[in-house]
Scaffold this motif. Structure first.
Motif, PDB file in Angstrom:
ATOM      1  N   GLU A 111       0.975  -1.311  -0.020  1.00  0.00           N
ATOM      2  CA  GLU A 111       0.047  -0.155  -0.283  1.00  0.00           C
ATOM      3  C   GLU A 111       0.879   1.242  -0.001  1.00  0.00           C
ATOM      4  O   GLU A 111       0.575   2.120   0.623  1.00  0.00           O
ATOM      5  CB  GLU A 111      -0.885   0.071   1.159  1.00  0.00           C
ATOM      6  CG  GLU A 111      -2.001  -1.130   1.076  1.00  0.00           C
ATOM      7  CD  GLU A 111      -3.097  -1.014   2.200  1.00  0.00           C
ATOM      8  OE1 GLU A 111      -2.920  -0.062   2.959  1.00  0.00           O
ATOM      9  OE2 GLU A 111      -3.997  -1.915   2.293  1.00  0.00           O
ATOM     10  N   THR A 114       7.484   2.238   2.836  1.00  0.00           N
ATOM     11  CA  THR A 114       7.262   2.354   4.251  1.00  0.00           C
ATOM     12  C   THR A 114       6.893   3.784   4.985  1.00  0.00           C
ATOM     13  O   THR A 114       6.451   3.779   6.129  1.00  0.00           O
ATOM     14  CB  THR A 114       8.293   1.383   4.914  1.00  0.00           C
ATOM     15  OG1 THR A 114       9.505   1.936   4.484  1.00  0.00           O
ATOM     16  CG2 THR A 114       8.287   0.160   4.384  1.00  0.00           C
ATOM     17  N   THR A 117       3.343   4.925   4.706  1.00  0.00           N
ATOM     18  CA  THR A 117       2.246   4.396   5.485  1.00  0.00           C
ATOM     19  C   THR A 117       2.507   4.714   7.038  1.00  0.00           C
ATOM     20  O   THR A 117       1.531   5.041   7.693  1.00  0.00           O
ATOM     21  CB  THR A 117       2.290   2.893   5.327  1.00  0.00           C
ATOM     22  OG1 THR A 117       3.627   2.281   5.903  1.00  0.00           O
ATOM     23  CG2 THR A 117       1.938   2.462   4.169  1.00  0.00           C
ATOM     24  N   ASP A 119       3.116   2.871   9.425  1.00  0.00           N
ATOM     25  CA  ASP A 119       2.425   1.944  10.408  1.00  0.00           C
ATOM     26  C   ASP A 119       2.769   0.527  10.217  1.00  0.00           C
ATOM     27  O   ASP A 119       2.833  -0.107   9.195  1.00  0.00           O
ATOM     28  CB  ASP A 119       0.813   2.101   9.888  1.00  0.00           C
ATOM     29  CG  ASP A 119      -0.155   1.249  10.751  1.00  0.00           C
ATOM     30  OD1 ASP A 119       0.329   0.253  11.617  1.00  0.00           O
ATOM     31  OD2 ASP A 119      -1.318   1.448  10.842  1.00  0.00           O
ATOM     32  N   ARG A 120       3.843   0.291  11.256  1.00  0.00           N
ATOM     33  CA  ARG A 120       4.581  -0.790  11.066  1.00  0.00           C
ATOM     34  C   ARG A 120       3.600  -2.157  11.001  1.00  0.00           C
ATOM     35  O   ARG A 120       3.789  -3.231  10.095  1.00  0.00           O
ATOM     36  CB  ARG A 120       5.467  -1.099  12.033  1.00  0.00           C
ATOM     37  CG  ARG A 120       6.342  -2.370  11.862  1.00  0.00           C
ATOM     38  CD  ARG A 120       7.474  -2.427  13.153  1.00  0.00           C
ATOM     39  NE  ARG A 120       8.126  -3.849  13.113  1.00  0.00           N
ATOM     40  CZ  ARG A 120       8.776  -4.288  12.111  1.00  0.00           C
ATOM     41  NH1 ARG A 120       9.251  -3.521  11.279  1.00  0.00           N
ATOM     42  NH2 ARG A 120       9.458  -5.482  12.530  1.00  0.00           N
ATOM     43  N   GLU A 121       2.737  -2.167  11.891  1.00  0.00           N
ATOM     44  CA  GLU A 121       1.799  -3.396  11.888  1.00  0.00           C
ATOM     45  C   GLU A 121       1.113  -3.693  10.624  1.00  0.00           C
ATOM     46  O   GLU A 121       0.831  -4.714  10.239  1.00  0.00           O
ATOM     47  CB  GLU A 121       0.627  -3.170  12.961  1.00  0.00           C
ATOM     48  CG  GLU A 121       1.176  -3.349  14.500  1.00  0.00           C
ATOM     49  CD  GLU A 121       0.304  -3.270  15.566  1.00  0.00           C
ATOM     50  OE1 GLU A 121      -0.664  -3.278  15.459  1.00  0.00           O
ATOM     51  OE2 GLU A 121       0.722  -3.294  16.709  1.00  0.00           O
ATOM     52  N   ARG A 122       0.593  -2.459  10.016  1.00  0.00           N
ATOM     53  CA  ARG A 122       0.030  -2.601   8.898  1.00  0.00           C
ATOM     54  C   ARG A 122       0.893  -3.288   7.618  1.00  0.00           C
ATOM     55  O   ARG A 122       0.592  -3.833   6.705  1.00  0.00           O
ATOM     56  CB  ARG A 122      -0.676  -1.102   8.301  1.00  0.00           C
ATOM     57  CG  ARG A 122      -1.268  -1.179   6.991  1.00  0.00           C
ATOM     58  CD  ARG A 122      -1.945   0.115   7.054  1.00  0.00           C
ATOM     59  NE  ARG A 122      -2.245   0.484   5.336  1.00  0.00           N
ATOM     60  CZ  ARG A 122      -2.941   1.721   5.258  1.00  0.00           C
ATOM     61  NH1 ARG A 122      -2.954   2.382   6.043  1.00  0.00           N
ATOM     62  NH2 ARG A 122      -3.226   1.738   3.790  1.00  0.00           N
ATOM     63  N   ASP A 123       2.103  -2.701   7.684  1.00  0.00           N
ATOM     64  CA  ASP A 123       3.190  -2.894   6.797  1.00  0.00           C
ATOM     65  C   ASP A 123       3.561  -4.336   6.938  1.00  0.00           C
ATOM     66  O   ASP A 123       3.623  -5.275   5.702  1.00  0.00           O
ATOM     67  CB  ASP A 123       4.298  -2.193   6.854  1.00  0.00           C
ATOM     68  CG  ASP A 123       4.339  -0.749   6.217  1.00  0.00           C
ATOM     69  OD1 ASP A 123       3.296  -0.562   5.500  1.00  0.00           O
ATOM     70  OD2 ASP A 123       4.977  -0.015   6.663  1.00  0.00           O
ATOM     71  N   ALA A 125       1.620  -6.749   8.088  1.00  0.00           N
ATOM     72  CA  ALA A 125       0.598  -7.533   7.819  1.00  0.00           C
ATOM     73  C   ALA A 125       0.180  -7.838   6.116  1.00  0.00           C
ATOM     74  O   ALA A 125      -0.101  -8.749   5.753  1.00  0.00           O
ATOM     75  CB  ALA A 125      -0.897  -6.957   8.371  1.00  0.00           C
ATOM     76  N   MET A 126       0.573  -6.564   5.682  1.00  0.00           N
ATOM     77  CA  MET A 126       0.541  -6.611   4.014  1.00  0.00           C
ATOM     78  C   MET A 126       1.670  -7.424   3.457  1.00  0.00           C
ATOM     79  O   MET A 126       1.402  -8.244   2.552  1.00  0.00           O
ATOM     80  CB  MET A 126       0.426  -5.348   3.684  1.00  0.00           C
ATOM     81  CG  MET A 126      -0.336  -4.425   3.635  1.00  0.00           C
ATOM     82  SD  MET A 126      -2.036  -5.096   3.482  1.00  0.00           S
ATOM     83  CE  MET A 126      -1.886  -5.125   1.531  1.00  0.00           C
ATOM     84  N   LYS A 129       0.651 -11.057   3.782  1.00  0.00           N
ATOM     85  CA  LYS A 129      -0.401 -11.394   2.952  1.00  0.00           C
ATOM     86  C   LYS A 129       0.326 -11.463   1.483  1.00  0.00           C
ATOM     87  O   LYS A 129       0.113 -12.685   0.840  1.00  0.00           O
ATOM     88  CB  LYS A 129      -1.214 -10.275   2.634  1.00  0.00           C
ATOM     89  CG  LYS A 129      -2.601 -10.678   1.812  1.00  0.00           C
ATOM     90  CD  LYS A 129      -3.473  -9.516   2.123  1.00  0.00           C
ATOM     91  CE  LYS A 129      -4.626  -9.709   1.026  1.00  0.00           C
ATOM     92  NZ  LYS A 129      -5.786  -8.691   1.028  1.00  0.00           N
ATOM     93  N   TYR A 159       9.636  -6.997   8.135  1.00  0.00           N
ATOM     94  CA  TYR A 159       8.474  -7.545   7.694  1.00  0.00           C
ATOM     95  C   TYR A 159       8.309  -8.804   7.584  1.00  0.00           C
ATOM     96  O   TYR A 159       7.098  -9.537   7.854  1.00  0.00           O
ATOM     97  CB  TYR A 159       7.887  -6.731   6.689  1.00  0.00           C
ATOM     98  CG  TYR A 159       7.985  -5.186   6.900  1.00  0.00           C
ATOM     99  CD1 TYR A 159       8.214  -4.663   8.114  1.00  0.00           C
ATOM    100  CD2 TYR A 159       7.728  -4.322   5.778  1.00  0.00           C
ATOM    101  CE1 TYR A 159       8.150  -3.368   8.401  1.00  0.00           C
ATOM    102  CE2 TYR A 159       7.851  -3.101   5.905  1.00  0.00           C
ATOM    103  CZ  TYR A 159       7.742  -2.597   6.949  1.00  0.00           C
ATOM    104  OH  TYR A 159       8.113  -1.132   7.381  1.00  0.00           O
TER     105      TYR A 159
END
Length: 219
Positions: A111, A114, A117, A119-123, A125-126, A129, A159
């Protein structure tokens, strides 16, 4: 000045020099061909390669997409997973999805970079995935090449677990599947198991002169 035969001396000398150059060139190329033929005689069989494009210079993703284009031209099924540039409207994504989706799956999982965003948790998670999708595509023996674009960045920031990535690539990748991994600062563990590693060296870049990323060059 003329020769005793009436031919200009410099013309005759020039002709002889050209002949000598051509003869030396032919002799040199014959030796090279003999050496190359001998070297190629010892090569046999095909192997799915682990390929890493890294370094600070431009061209890592471009080279990876060049190989994707070659696969498409040979009608070889292939796939792309983008770990960072998911929010970008890139030329390669446009043309593959519009014209070659039956040969190449394209999955933009990130998204943005880095620092966008924040947002480490979001990164994380992505990235996870994206890695799950990558494993699914690599396990499919129909895919002759899978490009993991910018995965090195996801690995650099931890990550993804480099040990888990290396273990999967060395134990579960089908024997004829090529996997291309791009991005700066490739982990030493990845370089160690790779079959082909290329480091792009930065000499000059227009960004340093105040020129922004442009369609057709960067994306």
């Amino acid at each position: 000045m003329t020769s005793p035969e009436g031919t200009p001396a410099n013309k005759k000398t020039a002709a002889e020099t050209a002949e000598d150059v051509n003869a030396r060139h032919s002799k040199k190329m014959a030796k090279i061909k003999t050496a190359r033929d001998k070297m190629m005689a010892g090569k046999e069989g095909d192997k799915g390669l682990l390929i890493v494009h890294t370094g600070p210079g431009k061209g890592k993703s471009s080279s990876g997409f060049g190989m994707i284009l070659r696969c498409i031209a040979h009608e070889m099924p292939c796939a792309v997973v983008q770990f960072i540039k998911g929010s970008w409207d890139t030329g390669e994504r446009r043309i593959i999805e519009a014209h070659f989706s039956e040969l190449c799956e394209f999955h933009a999982m990130g998204e943005g970079f880095t620092w966008e965003t924040q947002d480490r948790e979001r990164d994380v998670a992505m990235a996870a995935k994206g890695w799950e999708k990558a494993k699914e595509l690599i396990r499919d023996p129909r895919n002759r090449l899978v490009l993991l674009d910018e995965i090195n960045i996801a690995l650099r920031y931890d990550y993804l677990d480099i040990a888990e990535v290396v273990a999967f690539l060395t134990s579960e990748k089908p024997p004829l599947t090529h996997v291309v991994m791009t991005g700066r600062n490739a982990k030493p563990e990845l370089i160690e198991v790779a079959d082909l590693v290329t480091e792009m060296t930065l000499i000059k870049h227009p960004f340093r002169s105040g020129i922004k990323a442009q369609p057709g060059v960067e994306f």
